[in-house]
Motif scaffolding. Structure first.
Motif, mmCIF file in Angstrom:
data_model
loop_
_atom_site.group_PDB
_atom_site.id
_atom_site.type_symbol
_atom_site.label_atom_id
_atom_site.label_comp_id
_atom_site.label_asym_id
_atom_site.label_seq_id
_atom_site.Cartn_x
_atom_site.Cartn_y
_atom_site.Cartn_z
ATOM 1 N N GLU A 9 -4.835 -4.426 13.470
ATOM 2 C CA GLU A 9 -4.625 -3.461 12.384
ATOM 3 C C GLU A 9 -3.563 -3.932 11.408
ATOM 4 N N LYS A 10 -3.652 -5.185 11.030
ATOM 5 C CA LYS A 10 -2.684 -5.695 10.061
ATOM 6 C C LYS A 10 -3.217 -6.961 9.409
ATOM 7 N N VAL B 89 3.609 -3.702 1.601
ATOM 8 C CA VAL B 89 3.232 -4.666 2.624
ATOM 9 C C VAL B 89 3.423 -4.073 4.020
ATOM 10 N N ALA C 245 2.303 -2.754 7.290
ATOM 11 C CA ALA C 245 1.037 -3.188 7.871
ATOM 12 C C ALA C 245 0.077 -2.040 8.154
ATOM 13 N N ASN C 246 0.591 -0.892 8.534
ATOM 14 C CA ASN C 246 -0.298 0.178 8.984
ATOM 15 C C ASN C 246 0.474 1.470 9.218
ATOM 16 N N VAL D 143 1.433 2.837 11.850
ATOM 17 C CA VAL D 143 2.459 2.773 12.898
ATOM 18 C C VAL D 143 3.790 2.306 12.317
ATOM 19 N N ILE D 144 3.750 1.399 11.380
ATOM 20 C CA ILE D 144 4.977 0.989 10.690
ATOM 21 C C ILE D 144 5.486 2.138 9.822
ATOM 22 N N LYS E 117 4.989 5.287 10.248
ATOM 23 C CA LYS E 117 5.518 6.300 11.163
ATOM 24 C C LYS E 117 6.968 6.010 11.505
ATOM 25 N N ARG F 298 -4.012 -2.443 1.438
ATOM 26 C CA ARG F 298 -3.329 -3.206 2.483
ATOM 27 C C ARG F 298 -3.685 -2.642 3.862
#
Lengths: 433, 433
Positions: free
Chosen positions: B102-103, B304, B306-307, B309-310, B312, B329
């Motif tokens: 996922e990135k 940038v 990634a997703n 989770v970042i 969050k 992205r």
């Protein structure tokens, strides 16, 4: 003056998915390698690769081709004279960096190329990679590390101190490894795709072979996980270490709940309890499992940690009790050096991730170097071992009684057999036609 | 019953590097798009893309091809009936997930495909995407969000509450946007590749056109950064907002030191002060810049990230005062929904990243939807605007007096002009021959 004249890339895939080998809560793949050969003007060829899970191996191959111009035409002497400059030409390419940055496909392709350069360098020196690194002067090793973005966790002065200290007692540690080998554990007993009888038989056989540390997959139905853990524990007794690996399938709360039940089987670590990017989540889980087990269980992660910046934070946040570096996920040996040094500074043991295609072959060098020069302890150190696909390498790992024997051939043990490359090339090799 | 019959992928690149457009501390690229067309059995074609920086666009194209089988042959009705199932078929593919997870490349390719499905869906509905989303029943919107790995920050019940609340006053907010447009800021004044005279002239011209918020690039030599900031501040006066963007070039300590000097120019935010993955580093910098400026300056990041989770963690760690989602992205509209909802829960304004190729066209829909239904405030909200390459789109953004005018054509404004695709296809289009 060895010059790299061309970069060959091979899409090599082994049809492992059908057998359930390597199946876990989230992956079911055909173990594959984006395999790189650096052709030179000498008799040596540098070999490197990154591991992938089947489909998509053509994407990492494309990424290697996109990066190859940073390697082609350069001499080893040039690359060695400015290792950070070389490394950044790959990791901070002003157009390709956008595709990561420093993560996923582009980092893995970088890893394949950088590893191939180190393989070539060790072959030219006529020594195994672990020895090349272990015997390198401190300043030269420190010069291989890109401290960009990790300066708040590790300075060049701190790295120097660690590596200088590591020179003391190195001969004794080497003699010990030459005699006893390096401790390891096996993951081949408990893939999710295996039925209970097979798991029971494999656990029993592994114990008989001398393994005293085994890893099982969890993250399926929790009752199933508990049942499988119970039957493995029954086979291996209370003293052998049992590790559990959830491959990121749980949410943070879910991980804590699951470990509340699995704690009864006395796990030594819980690996990848949640999403690989979730530093704060791992920190919460690490505190929770320590509480649930009176400190007997800890969080382990790293095989999918994107880069040194994620590892830095896992250490800063006290999120892990075991760091599992991967040889190919990050940008090759140089980035792994940064990670080993940070682990040493923070006092966290490194147990490299292996398995897949050729990862055991690579990480044995990293673990040996770590023991000889960086971590300088075997306490809590084990290299993962998976009994798959070693026959495709020219210098395969050798184990005895649950330990890796020291590799002794020049290079990084990365060279794949020519016949295997031909047979398993995708899509045109005989295995795939 | 619209069925997707095939997925066409185009490698489209615009030769922008030579002019210094888009140059910053870390990127210097030929703005490019991995452009996807979903051919269907109706008259509608779904258009989507991800933005890249030139070389390597063939890698994201390869990733789209590797994922395309999850889309081809499926009906819109099927995909709409199980949006999370569809989304996970792409983000958790048991072989391709390894390449992220996922990135990076694989997430960007997923974004292109998912965005194309949403464009198709909005075209079929005959409305702009922002309206499709804003008028969707709450349960249907919540069903589009994959809560996996973010459950500790946002639950479906919390998302439901936010979206239900967002229905109140929506007509008034829409009338306001239809009358006034959406606030924005311009990044076209201060690329690192531009000489001082050009920067001064552009700042003056932008102010005259009505812009009261402008962004400059920093992260070069610090004296140069201070000089350029001083000359822009002199042109735009003390009341206009001046944002600074370091594009990740600094280490954590270095960012704090640099902001100690740049604080004198009263920056509204510092964007990407360090590595995009460094949640803990951003948190430290955010605390430090708040201290340096009496709370006037905050950290912004996200282009940038990634997703989800970042994102969050950036919210959980109080690392950002502005969240800059990117439309391509991450894995497309569905993942952006999760991010907008988390930002609303944590009370952080969203100012989407734009520029590149077509990003302005996309994010205006996200910002409008966010205002109408999620964030429900314009306080601190601005969409980035960069005056490049809009002429290649069939439904380009329209701005007036520093504000985006509401897009009114069906779809996600993602459709590129056929002539532009032909002209700039790489490597065979006339522009590249």
């Amino acid at each position: 003056m060895t010059r790299i004249e061309s970069v060959d890339v091979h899409d090599v895939r082994f049809p492992t998915a059908a057998a359930g080998d390597g199946s876990d809560a989230i992956n079911r793949g055909d173990y594959s390698a984006t395999y790189v050969e650096l052709r030179t003007d000498t008799t040596h060829t540098g070999a490197g690769f990154t591991f992938t899970n089947g489909r998509g191996n053509e994407i990492t191959c494309a990424a290697v081709r996109a990066l190859a111009h940073h390697v082609t035409g350069r001499t080893l002497a040039e690359l060695n004279a400015d290792p950070v400059g070389f490394h950044r030409s790959l990791t901070a390419d002003p157009q390709l960096r956008w595709l990561g940055p420093e993560k996923g496909v582009i980092a893995m392709a970088t890893g394949a190329l950088v590893n191939a350069v180190w393989d070539l360098r060790a072959k030219e020196a006529g020594v195994p990679l672990w020895r090349l690194l272990a015997e390198m002067p401190t300043a030269e090793l420190v010069a291989c590390v890109d401290f960009h973005h990790i300066g708040d966790a590790l300075t060049p002065a701190e790295a120097t101190e660690i590596l200088d200290k590591g020179q003391a007692g190195m001969a004794e540690r080497l003699a010990e490894l030459a005699r006893d080998g390096f401790p390891s554990y096996t993951t081949s007993v408990g893939w999710l795709g295996y039925p209970d009888d097979k798991v029971r038989g494999l656990a029993r056989a592994a114990y008989a072979q001398g393994w005293r540390a085994m890893k099982m997959k969890v993250g399926g139905d929790l009752d199933d996980d508990v049942r499988r853990a119970t039957l493995i524990r029954a086979e291996i007794g209370p003293d052998a270490l049992l590790m559990m690996d959830a491959n990121q399938v749980w949410d943070v709360e879910e991980a804590i709940t699951a470990m509340g039940r699995l704690a009864a089987l006395d796990p030594y670590w819980i690996e990848e309890p949640t999403h690989a990017d979730d530093v704060l989540g791992h920190a919460r889980i690490n505190r929770a499992v320590a509480g649930l087990t009176g400190g007997r269980c800890r969080v382990a992660t790293g095989e999918v940690a994107a880069n040194r910046v994620i590892f830095k934070q896992l250490l800063q946040a006290e999120a892990i009790g075991v760091m599992q570096v991967d040889a190919c996920r990050v940008a090759g040996v140089n980035e792994v050096l940064a990670e080993l040094l940070m682990a040493a500074k923070f006092g966290v043991p490194v147990c490299p991730h292996a398995g897949g295609v050729g990862l055991c072959e690579l990480v044995q060098h990293l673990a040996v170097f770590d023991y000889l020069r960086v971590g300088t302890s075997l306490d809590g150190r084990m290299v993962e071992y998976v009994d798959h696909l070693h026959e495709h390498f020219e210098d395969p790992v050798r184990t005895s009684g649950g330990r890796y024997l020291l590799p002794d051939r020049p290079g990084y043990s990365a060279t794949m057999r020519t016949a295997s490359i031909a047979e398993f090339s995708f899509p045109d090799g005989p295995a795939w036609r």
